[in-house]
Design a protein around this motif. Structure first.
Motif, short mmCIF file in Angstrom:
data_model
loop_
_atom_site.label_atom_id
_atom_site.label_comp_id
_atom_site.label_asym_id
_atom_site.label_seq_id
_atom_site.Cartn_x
_atom_site.Cartn_y
_atom_site.Cartn_z
N LEU A 43 3.09 -9.41 2.65
CA LEU A 43 1.92 -8.57 2.43
C LEU A 43 0.95 -8.81 3.58
O LEU A 43 0.49 -9.94 3.79
CB LEU A 43 1.28 -8.90 1.08
CG LEU A 43 2.21 -8.60 -0.11
CD1 LEU A 43 1.72 -9.31 -1.35
CD2 LEU A 43 2.30 -7.10 -0.35
N GLY A 118 7.44 -5.83 0.27
CA GLY A 118 6.15 -5.94 0.92
C GLY A 118 5.73 -4.74 1.75
O GLY A 118 6.55 -3.92 2.15
N SER A 120 2.22 -3.31 4.53
CA SER A 120 1.04 -3.68 5.33
C SER A 120 -0.13 -2.80 4.94
O SER A 120 0.01 -1.58 4.79
CB SER A 120 1.34 -3.50 6.82
OG SER A 120 0.16 -3.74 7.58
N LEU A 145 -7.99 -5.08 0.73
CA LEU A 145 -7.76 -5.83 -0.51
C LEU A 145 -7.82 -4.92 -1.73
O LEU A 145 -7.11 -5.14 -2.72
CB LEU A 145 -8.79 -6.96 -0.63
CG LEU A 145 -8.56 -8.16 0.29
CD1 LEU A 145 -9.77 -9.08 0.30
CD2 LEU A 145 -7.30 -8.92 -0.11
N PHE A 148 -4.58 -3.46 -1.99
CA PHE A 148 -3.65 -4.45 -2.53
C PHE A 148 -3.64 -4.40 -4.06
O PHE A 148 -2.58 -4.54 -4.68
CB PHE A 148 -4.03 -5.85 -2.04
CG PHE A 148 -3.28 -6.96 -2.72
CD1 PHE A 148 -1.89 -7.04 -2.64
CD2 PHE A 148 -3.94 -7.92 -3.45
CE1 PHE A 148 -1.19 -8.06 -3.27
CE2 PHE A 148 -3.27 -8.95 -4.08
CZ PHE A 148 -1.89 -9.01 -3.99
N ILE A 168 4.40 -11.60 -6.08
CA ILE A 168 3.12 -11.94 -5.45
C ILE A 168 3.02 -13.45 -5.25
O ILE A 168 2.64 -13.93 -4.17
CB ILE A 168 1.93 -11.46 -6.30
CG1 ILE A 168 1.97 -9.94 -6.50
CG2 ILE A 168 0.61 -11.88 -5.66
CD1 ILE A 168 1.89 -9.13 -5.25
N PHE A 173 1.51 -13.90 2.45
CA PHE A 173 0.40 -13.07 2.90
C PHE A 173 0.19 -13.37 4.38
O PHE A 173 0.21 -14.53 4.80
CB PHE A 173 -0.87 -13.39 2.12
CG PHE A 173 -0.88 -12.87 0.70
CD1 PHE A 173 -1.83 -11.94 0.30
CD2 PHE A 173 0.06 -13.31 -0.23
CE1 PHE A 173 -1.84 -11.46 -1.00
CE2 PHE A 173 0.06 -12.84 -1.53
CZ PHE A 173 -0.89 -11.91 -1.93
N MET A 216 -7.98 -13.59 -1.60
CA MET A 216 -6.53 -13.43 -1.70
C MET A 216 -5.96 -14.44 -2.70
O MET A 216 -5.09 -14.11 -3.51
CB MET A 216 -5.87 -13.61 -0.33
CG MET A 216 -6.10 -12.47 0.62
SD MET A 216 -5.34 -12.78 2.24
CE MET A 216 -5.95 -11.35 3.14
N ALA A 221 -2.41 -15.01 -4.25
CA ALA A 221 -1.73 -15.53 -3.06
C ALA A 221 -1.57 -17.05 -3.14
O ALA A 221 -2.51 -17.76 -3.50
CB ALA A 221 -2.51 -15.16 -1.81
N LEU A 224 0.19 -18.36 2.84
CA LEU A 224 -0.56 -17.55 3.80
C LEU A 224 -0.24 -17.96 5.24
O LEU A 224 -0.18 -19.15 5.55
CB LEU A 224 -2.06 -17.72 3.55
CG LEU A 224 -3.03 -17.09 4.55
CD1 LEU A 224 -2.95 -15.56 4.50
CD2 LEU A 224 -4.46 -17.55 4.27
#
Length: 359
Positions: A43, A118, A120, A145, A148, A168, A173, A216, A221, A224
């Protein structure tokens, strides 16, 4: 009962770690790690470095959905990616083994099945500072976001509540932005320069980044990857504007110190939030390639492949002739890297991801 750690176990772990720590890249190993850790989803949030075409449907001039962009993409198709081919995030997706590209969430042709691995949300000309995005009428991180959240709703409809939550949780991320904050916002506009010293602005951006990471994390998330800013003083456009043929050291110093501050803050967030966080030092990667082109089979690192290679990017690159072999160039236009350079950056990112997964 505690399991006894033997020398054989230590040597086995060392053998697994060695290729990643020494720089060798084993795609088979990366894919095995990804499968072992249920990593199947990427993501992405950021700017043109990772925007595969979200800006195509926005009322903005910051677009790359026309030739010669996409010259080396599949079927030579311009998608909105600011490059001759794929982006670093596309190569990361391929390395993990589930897809050859990361599609744009706002792509009208996006299929429900694409959501599983996923998307973008990135928007070219965006940045950590919302004002940066507002200047060009593109998507700030707050809006990315928000999209998202829409993604999560659609994902639940495709795979169900539990599976969506796991996707998720085990997904990666990626955040890649910051260059526009300096080049388009701070250095060209007066609003932030009147409010902040350069150091103050860097600290402001780090606080914005930190807020984004916490948000996030709040939204689910756990893993990352943050991509640092490149040595933007070496961009052909910057050198042209500044009237020099060499990298602008003051700009590079700003980029380098900003990356340091980001990495320090990310280390603190890693402890505070309990997240797995990897930092990709794009500055070091690009600088090394620019200064040592033969090591990467590059021949031209001072100008871009499009047009004169000194000032053209986006609209001003539209319909222009290009160099015959972009794979020998570090820059595609006067700002953005070629597919070849994106692959070099992606390889480093995958190694960072691999090390993080092993810890």
């Amino acid at each position: 009962m505690a399991r006894k750690v033997t020398m054989a176990m230590i040597l086995t772990l060392a053998a697994l770690m060695a290729p990643l720590l020494t720089g060798a890249l084993d795609i088979g190993q990366i894919r095995a790690l990804a499968a072992r850790h249920n990593l199947s989803c990427i993501l992405v949030f950021g700017d043109s470095s990772v925007d595969p075409g979200n800006n195509n449907i926005l009322q903005t001039t910051m677009k790359g959905n026309f030739p010669p962009y996409g010259k080396d993409f599949f079927n030579a198709r311009p998608t909105g990616r600011f490059s001759d081919g794929r982006l670093a995030t596309d190569f990361i997706a391929e390395a993990i083994g589930y897809s050859k590209i990361v599609p744009a969430f706002l792509d009208p042709k996006l299929r429900p099945s694409d959501l599983v691995h996923g998307v973008s949300f990135a928007s070219a000309a965006s940045g950590y500072d919302d004002l940066t995005a507002n200047i060009s009428n593109v998507l700030p991180v707050s809006k990315q976001l928000e999209y998202f959240l829409h993604y999560k709703i659609h994902l639940r409809k495709v795979v169900g509540e539990k599976k969506a939550k796991d996707i998720i949780k085990y997904g990666v991320f990626v955040m890649s932005m910051g260059t526009n904050d300096f080049l388009q916002n701070y250095y060209l506009q007066s609003t932030r320069t009147e409010q902040f010293s350069l150091t103050g602005f860097q600290n402001f951006l780090v606080s914005c980044m930190s807020h984004d990471v916490e948000e996030m994390h709040r939204l689910g998330a756990t893993r990352l990857v943050v991509v640092g800013v490149p040595p933007f003083g070496c961009m052909p456009l910057v050198k042209t504007i500044m009237g020099t043929t060499t990298c602008v050291e003051s700009y590079n110093a700003a980029a380098s110190s900003f990356n340091y501050k980001m990495s320090e803050q990310l280390a603190a967030l890693k402890t505070k939030l309990g997240m797995k966080i990897a930092f990709v030092d794009t500055y070091r990667i690009v600088e090394h390639a620019v200064n040592n082109p033969t090591l990467y089979d590059l021949k031209e690192t001072s100008k871009g492949c499009c047009g004169t290679g000194t000032i053209e990017y986006g609209d001003s690159c539209k319909g222009l002739s290009t160099c015959s072999d972009p794979s020998k160039y570090a820059f595609w236009d006067a700002v953005h890297p070629t597919e070849k350079m994106n692959k070099i950056i992606a390889d480093e990112a995958v190694k960072s991801l691999g090390v993080e997964l092993l810890t």
